[in-house]
Design a protein around this motif. Structure first.
Motif, short mmCIF file in Angstrom:
data_model
loop_
_atom_site.label_atom_id
_atom_site.label_comp_id
_atom_site.label_asym_id
_atom_site.label_seq_id
_atom_site.Cartn_x
_atom_site.Cartn_y
_atom_site.Cartn_z
N LEU A 99 0.86 -1.18 0.00
CA LEU A 99 0.00 0.00 0.00
C LEU A 99 0.90 1.22 0.00
O LEU A 99 1.85 1.30 0.79
CB LEU A 99 -0.91 0.01 1.23
CG LEU A 99 -2.11 -0.94 1.21
CD1 LEU A 99 -1.70 -2.39 1.22
CD2 LEU A 99 -3.01 -0.67 2.38
N GLU A 100 0.61 2.16 -0.90
CA GLU A 100 1.47 3.33 -1.05
C GLU A 100 0.66 4.54 -1.50
O GLU A 100 -0.53 4.43 -1.77
CB GLU A 100 2.60 3.04 -2.04
CG GLU A 100 2.12 2.66 -3.42
CD GLU A 100 3.24 2.22 -4.35
OE1 GLU A 100 4.30 1.77 -3.88
OE2 GLU A 100 3.04 2.33 -5.58
N ASN A 101 1.32 5.68 -1.57
CA ASN A 101 0.71 6.94 -2.03
C ASN A 101 -0.51 7.33 -1.20
O ASN A 101 -1.56 7.69 -1.73
CB ASN A 101 0.33 6.86 -3.52
CG ASN A 101 1.53 6.68 -4.41
OD1 ASN A 101 2.59 7.22 -4.13
ND2 ASN A 101 1.39 5.89 -5.46
N PHE A 102 -0.37 7.27 0.09
CA PHE A 102 -1.46 7.66 0.98
C PHE A 102 -1.68 9.16 0.92
O PHE A 102 -0.73 9.94 1.01
CB PHE A 102 -1.14 7.26 2.43
CG PHE A 102 -1.28 5.80 2.71
CD1 PHE A 102 -2.43 5.29 3.30
CD2 PHE A 102 -0.26 4.91 2.38
CE1 PHE A 102 -2.56 3.95 3.56
CE2 PHE A 102 -0.39 3.56 2.64
CZ PHE A 102 -1.55 3.07 3.23
N SER A 103 -2.93 9.56 0.75
CA SER A 103 -3.26 10.99 0.79
C SER A 103 -3.33 11.43 2.25
O SER A 103 -3.41 10.60 3.17
CB SER A 103 -4.61 11.24 0.11
OG SER A 103 -5.67 10.70 0.88
N ALA A 104 -3.32 12.73 2.46
CA ALA A 104 -3.48 13.26 3.81
C ALA A 104 -4.84 12.83 4.34
O ALA A 104 -5.84 12.90 3.65
CB ALA A 104 -3.38 14.78 3.78
N GLY A 105 -4.88 12.34 5.55
CA GLY A 105 -6.13 11.93 6.17
C GLY A 105 -6.66 10.58 5.72
O GLY A 105 -7.78 10.21 6.08
N ALA A 106 -5.87 9.83 4.96
CA ALA A 106 -6.34 8.52 4.49
C ALA A 106 -6.50 7.54 5.65
O ALA A 106 -5.68 7.52 6.57
CB ALA A 106 -5.38 7.94 3.46
N VAL A 107 -7.56 6.76 5.58
CA VAL A 107 -7.80 5.69 6.54
C VAL A 107 -8.09 4.43 5.75
O VAL A 107 -9.02 4.40 4.93
CB VAL A 107 -8.98 6.00 7.49
CG1 VAL A 107 -9.23 4.83 8.44
CG2 VAL A 107 -8.73 7.28 8.27
N CYS A 108 -7.31 3.37 5.97
CA CYS A 108 -7.48 2.09 5.30
C CYS A 108 -8.04 1.08 6.30
O CYS A 108 -7.39 0.76 7.30
CB CYS A 108 -6.14 1.59 4.77
SG CYS A 108 -6.18 -0.12 4.15
N LEU A 109 -9.24 0.60 6.02
CA LEU A 109 -9.86 -0.43 6.85
C LEU A 109 -9.56 -1.79 6.24
O LEU A 109 -9.70 -1.98 5.03
CB LEU A 109 -11.38 -0.23 6.91
CG LEU A 109 -12.16 -1.28 7.72
CD1 LEU A 109 -11.81 -1.19 9.20
CD2 LEU A 109 -13.66 -1.10 7.50
N SER A 110 -9.13 -2.73 7.07
CA SER A 110 -8.80 -4.08 6.62
C SER A 110 -9.67 -5.09 7.38
O SER A 110 -9.65 -5.14 8.61
CB SER A 110 -7.32 -4.38 6.87
OG SER A 110 -6.99 -5.67 6.43
#
Length: 134
Positions: A99-110
């Protein structure tokens, strides 16, 4: 890249303009959820993941912001951008993910099919290539 797929999550829009609601129920995912975790405050120049699983299946959703999911089945490499909280990507076992190139404020739910088991992880890419080619 068979069995990797984008799944639409039902989105219910409020008729009075008070926002949207999305629901994940048992018929949406092909596995029972045994663990839930989320990534946040990831710097945009950082990479997460960098492994594959022998058995675990994973469903990722960008709850906020966006990020790229780099998928590799040992033969083909594919990049999918997640940026909608009503779409997720199903990653079967035996697929390398980063996982890469996260924007500001990104939240990834798994949402995953198994509880944590270090023996299920393949953490070295060369070991992954050996695993998928055996």
């Amino acid at each position: 890249m068979k069995n990797i797929r984008i799944i639409d999550i039902p989105k219910i829009s409020d008729p009075d303009g008070r926002g949207n609601l999305s629901v994940l129920e048992k018929d949406i995912l092909p596995f029972t959820i045994k663990r839930v975790y989320y990534l946040y405050d990831v710097p945009s120049d950082s990479t997460r993941g960098g492994h594959a699983h022998k058995d675990l299946q994973q469903f990722l959703i960008a709850l906020s912001g966006s990020f790229d999911v780099v998928l590799d089945d040992g033969k083909t490499r594919k990049v999918i951008t997640l940026n909608r909280p009503y779409k997720g990507i199903l990653i079967p076992s035996g697929v390398w993910r980063e996982l890469e190139n996260f924007s500001a404020g990104a939240v990834c739910l798994s949402l995953v099919s198994e509880t944590y088991d270090e023996d299920d992880y393949i953490r070295e890419y060369d070991d992954f290539k050996t695993y998928v080619n055996s």
